[in-house]
Design a protein around this motif. Structure first.
Motif, PDB file in Angstrom:
ATOM      1  N   SER A   1     -20.227  11.409  -5.230  1.00 21.77           N
ATOM      2  CA  SER A   1     -19.823  12.676  -5.835  1.00 21.77           C
ATOM      3  C   SER A   1     -18.775  13.374  -4.972  1.00 21.77           C
ATOM      4  CB  SER A   1     -21.046  13.594  -5.991  1.00 21.77           C
ATOM      5  OG  SER A   1     -20.668  14.871  -6.458  1.00 21.77           O
ATOM      6  N   ALA A   2     -17.884  14.084  -5.644  1.00 24.02           N
ATOM      7  CA  ALA A   2     -16.880  14.902  -4.940  1.00 24.02           C
ATOM      8  C   ALA A   2     -17.399  16.318  -4.721  1.00 24.02           C
ATOM      9  CB  ALA A   2     -15.594  14.963  -5.770  1.00 24.02           C
ATOM     10  N   SER A   3     -18.614  16.564  -5.162  1.00 28.56           N
ATOM     11  CA  SER A   3     -19.122  17.936  -5.172  1.00 28.56           C
ATOM     12  C   SER A   3     -19.502  18.427  -3.776  1.00 28.56           C
ATOM     13  CB  SER A   3     -20.359  18.020  -6.072  1.00 28.56           C
ATOM     14  OG  SER A   3     -20.998  19.270  -5.914  1.00 28.56           O
TER      15      SER A   3
ATOM     16  N   ARG B   1     -23.233  19.454  -3.740  1.00 23.82           N
ATOM     17  CA  ARG B   1     -24.234  18.382  -3.580  1.00 23.82           C
ATOM     18  C   ARG B   1     -24.312  17.938  -2.118  1.00 23.82           C
ATOM     19  NH1 ARG B   1     -22.116  16.329  -9.091  1.00 23.82           N
ATOM     20  NH2 ARG B   1     -23.631  17.356 -10.442  1.00 23.82           N
TER      21      ARG B   1
ATOM     22  N   GLU C   1     -14.968  11.197 -17.268  1.00 24.32           N
ATOM     23  CA  GLU C   1     -16.116  11.809 -17.939  1.00 24.32           C
ATOM     24  C   GLU C   1     -15.798  12.154 -19.390  1.00 24.32           C
ATOM     25  OE1 GLU C   1     -17.338  14.133 -13.845  1.00 24.32           O
ATOM     26  OE2 GLU C   1     -18.339  14.771 -15.683  1.00 24.32           O
TER      27      GLU C   1
ATOM     28  N   LYS D   1     -21.271   7.171 -12.853  1.00 16.46           N
ATOM     29  CA  LYS D   1     -20.741   7.521 -11.524  1.00 16.46           C
ATOM     30  C   LYS D   1     -21.398   6.662 -10.443  1.00 16.46           C
ATOM     31  CE  LYS D   1     -20.119  12.376 -12.871  1.00 16.46           C
ATOM     32  NZ  LYS D   1     -20.453  13.797 -12.550  1.00 16.46           N
TER      33      LYS D   1
ATOM     34  N   SER E   1     -24.030  17.495 -13.959  1.00 16.93           N
ATOM     35  CA  SER E   1     -24.669  18.745 -14.400  1.00 16.93           C
ATOM     36  C   SER E   1     -23.903  19.350 -15.559  1.00 16.93           C
ATOM     37  CB  SER E   1     -24.690  19.767 -13.247  1.00 16.93           C
ATOM     38  OG  SER E   1     -25.417  19.274 -12.154  1.00 16.93           O
TER      39      SER E   1
ATOM     40  N   LYS F   1     -17.531  22.302 -17.003  1.00 17.21           N
ATOM     41  CA  LYS F   1     -16.774  23.320 -16.285  1.00 17.21           C
ATOM     42  C   LYS F   1     -15.802  23.977 -17.260  1.00 17.21           C
ATOM     43  CE  LYS F   1     -16.711  20.139 -12.386  1.00 17.21           C
ATOM     44  NZ  LYS F   1     -15.835  19.291 -11.540  1.00 17.21           N
TER      45      LYS F   1
ATOM     46  N   ALA G   1     -20.241  23.643 -13.370  1.00 13.63           N
ATOM     47  CA  ALA G   1     -20.884  23.455 -14.674  1.00 13.63           C
ATOM     48  C   ALA G   1     -21.583  24.742 -15.082  1.00 13.63           C
ATOM     49  CB  ALA G   1     -21.898  22.324 -14.593  1.00 13.63           C
TER      50      ALA G   1
ATOM     51  N   THR H   1     -22.698  30.038 -10.518  1.00 19.90           N
ATOM     52  CA  THR H   1     -23.403  29.412  -9.404  1.00 19.90           C
ATOM     53  C   THR H   1     -24.674  30.204  -9.131  1.00 19.90           C
ATOM     54  OG1 THR H   1     -22.412  30.790  -7.689  1.00 19.90           O
ATOM     55  CG2 THR H   1     -21.205  28.783  -8.317  1.00 19.90           C
ATOM     56  N   LEU H   2     -25.621  29.540  -8.523  1.00 17.63           N
ATOM     57  CA  LEU H   2     -26.851  30.217  -8.094  1.00 17.63           C
ATOM     58  C   LEU H   2     -26.680  30.749  -6.681  1.00 17.63           C
ATOM     59  CD1 LEU H   2     -29.598  30.591  -9.437  1.00 17.63           C
ATOM     60  CD2 LEU H   2     -30.357  28.477  -8.370  1.00 17.63           C
ATOM     61  N   ASP H   3     -25.868  30.083  -5.889  1.00 16.13           N
ATOM     62  CA  ASP H   3     -25.758  30.305  -4.439  1.00 16.13           C
ATOM     63  C   ASP H   3     -24.418  30.916  -4.044  1.00 16.13           C
ATOM     64  OD1 ASP H   3     -24.546  27.051  -3.442  1.00 16.13           O
ATOM     65  OD2 ASP H   3     -24.550  28.033  -5.380  1.00 16.13           O
TER      66      ASP H   3
ATOM     67  N   VAL I   1     -30.025  23.072  -9.986  1.00 15.44           N
ATOM     68  CA  VAL I   1     -28.991  23.950 -10.547  1.00 15.44           C
ATOM     69  C   VAL I   1     -27.710  23.838  -9.716  1.00 15.44           C
ATOM     70  CG1 VAL I   1     -28.388  26.330 -11.127  1.00 15.44           C
ATOM     71  CG2 VAL I   1     -30.750  25.537 -11.383  1.00 15.44           C
ATOM     72  N   ILE I   2     -27.892  23.781  -8.405  1.00 17.12           N
ATOM     73  CA  ILE I   2     -26.725  23.737  -7.510  1.00 17.12           C
ATOM     74  C   ILE I   2     -26.029  22.379  -7.599  1.00 17.12           C
ATOM     75  CG2 ILE I   2     -25.984  23.947  -5.107  1.00 17.12           C
ATOM     76  CD1 ILE I   2     -28.336  25.930  -4.753  1.00 17.12           C
TER      77      ILE I   2
HETATM   78  N1  LIG Z   1     -22.430  25.738  -5.443  1.00 21.66           N
HETATM   79  C1  LIG Z   1     -22.842  25.546  -6.720  1.00 21.66           C
HETATM   80  N2  LIG Z   1     -22.222  24.595  -7.469  1.00 21.66           N
HETATM   81  C2  LIG Z   1     -22.684  24.434  -8.739  1.00 21.66           C
HETATM   82  C3  LIG Z   1     -23.717  25.197  -9.305  1.00 21.66           C
HETATM   83  N3  LIG Z   1     -23.908  24.769 -10.588  1.00 21.66           N
HETATM   84  C4  LIG Z   1     -23.029  23.763 -10.817  1.00 21.66           C
HETATM   85  N4  LIG Z   1     -22.311  23.561  -9.685  1.00 21.66           N
HETATM   86  C5  LIG Z   1     -21.254  22.576  -9.474  1.00 21.66           C
HETATM   87  C6  LIG Z   1     -21.861  21.307  -8.908  1.00 21.66           C
HETATM   88  C7  LIG Z   1     -20.882  20.264  -9.341  1.00 21.66           C
HETATM   89  O1  LIG Z   1     -19.869  20.161  -8.345  1.00 21.66           O
HETATM   90  C8  LIG Z   1     -20.301  20.837 -10.613  1.00 21.66           C
HETATM   91  C9  LIG Z   1     -20.866  20.107 -11.835  1.00 21.66           C
HETATM   92  O2  LIG Z   1     -19.890  19.210 -12.287  1.00 21.66           O
HETATM   93  P1  LIG Z   1     -20.157  17.624 -12.231  1.00 21.66           P
HETATM   94  O3  LIG Z   1     -21.615  17.344 -12.349  1.00 21.66           O
HETATM   95  O4  LIG Z   1     -19.225  16.982 -13.182  1.00 21.66           O
HETATM   96  O5  LIG Z   1     -19.766  17.201 -10.736  1.00 21.66           O
HETATM   97  P2  LIG Z   1     -18.317  17.254 -10.093  1.00 21.66           P
HETATM   98  O6  LIG Z   1     -17.264  16.993 -11.107  1.00 21.66           O
HETATM   99  O7  LIG Z   1     -18.174  18.522  -9.295  1.00 21.66           O
HETATM  100  O8  LIG Z   1     -18.372  16.081  -9.036  1.00 21.66           O
HETATM  101  P3  LIG Z   1     -18.679  14.546  -9.366  1.00 21.66           P
HETATM  102  O9  LIG Z   1     -18.404  14.301 -10.810  1.00 21.66           O
HETATM  103  O10 LIG Z   1     -20.112  14.317  -8.997  1.00 21.66           O
HETATM  104  O11 LIG Z   1     -17.740  13.791  -8.425  1.00 21.66           O
HETATM  105  O12 LIG Z   1     -20.684  22.199 -10.717  1.00 21.66           O
HETATM  106  C10 LIG Z   1     -24.348  26.176  -8.472  1.00 21.66           C
HETATM  107  O13 LIG Z   1     -25.269  26.897  -8.867  1.00 21.66           O
HETATM  108  N5  LIG Z   1     -23.870  26.305  -7.198  1.00 21.66           N
END
Ligand SMILES: Nc1nc2c(ncn2[C@H]2C[C@H](O)[C@@H](COP(=O)(O)OP(=O)(O)OP(=O)(O)O)O2)c(=O)[nH]1
Length: 222
Positions: free
Chosen positions: A20-22, A25, A45, A69, A96, A107, A174, A178-180, A197-198
């Protein structure tokens, strides 16, 4: 953007690969005692979502994205070769989305979409779904699951929503909250696991690791 950790001969003990790039996470895992190897998947995606039947249940959608992924990262040469490293190797992918009014929202990306989404969700509740897929490489096994956390959003007024969106925070997460972070001011309460959630549900990952014959304590750096 997180730096990709180096791996190779001499990498100590069990290896946890976060596909993940998150940054969220990564932060959750580090705070919970796990220093993962990070590799970003190149999964399209949007294409995957378009290929799923409209009738696909929301929990299955995020699980399928998480699986894609995890599989993409597990197939990377420098990750696949870890299967013969002698260490236990777990690769996880997550996805998420917010299930609001029967629709799955990722997002928002734009301020307009974030404002529209907040205008719909303020004062209401919705479920934040996080799909997880775990692949064990050293002794081939997989496990997956989706966590669902009900979010009760504050009845925020237009000014607060406009300022929150102007912060830029909700655009790249997503569910547009955010919660945090700043979003914490706008979440009244939740029912379920906060780490989900995070971005990655620690209790669920603990059971997925057990399902593939591993204990989460194997990966604790403390
Ligand atoms: N810090 C924080 N981030 C959140 C929260 N809710 C959702 N996110 C972020 C986490 C993920 O980076 C993003 C959800 O988008 P994805 O599940 O598609 O992951 P993302 O594209 O960021 O990375 P990935 O696809 O796993 O490489 O939203 C929260 O409550 N706090």
């Amino acid at each position: 953007m997180t730096s990709e950790s180096e791996i190779g001969p001499g990498t100590p003990g069990p290896i946890f690969v976060l596909g993940s790039a998150s940054p969220a996470r990564l932060r959750i895992l580090r705070a919970a005692g796990v220093e993962p190897v990070v590799r970003v998947s190149d999964v399209d995606e949007d294409a995957l979502l378009a290929a799923l039947p409209d009738s696909t249940p929301a929990g299955v959608v995020v699980a399928e994205l998480a699986r894609a992924k995890a599989e993409a990262v597990a197939a990377l040469p420098e990750i696949a070769e870890l299967a013969g490293s002698g260490s236990a190797v777990a690769v996880i992918g997550c996805d998420s989305m917010l299930h609001l009014g029967g629709r799955l929202l990722g997002k928002p990306h734009t301020p307009e979409r974030a404002v529209a989404q907040w205008s719909e969700m303020r004062g209401r509740s919705a479920d934040l779904l996080t799909g997880h897929h775990l692949i064990r490489l050293d002794r081939p096994a997989t496990a997956g699951g989706t966590s669902s956390t009900t979010i009760h959003f504050a009845a925020a007024d237009d000014h607060v929503i406009e300022r929150y969106v102007a912060s830029g925070e909700p655009l790249q997460v997503a569910g547009a909250f955010t919660l945090d972070g700043l979003g914490g001011w706008l979440v009244e309460r939740i029912e379920g696991d906060p780490s989900s959630v995070i971005g990655i549900g620690l209790p669920l990952v603990r059971t997925l690791l057990a399902d593939v014959g591993l204990s989460v304590t194997d990966f604790w750096r403390h």
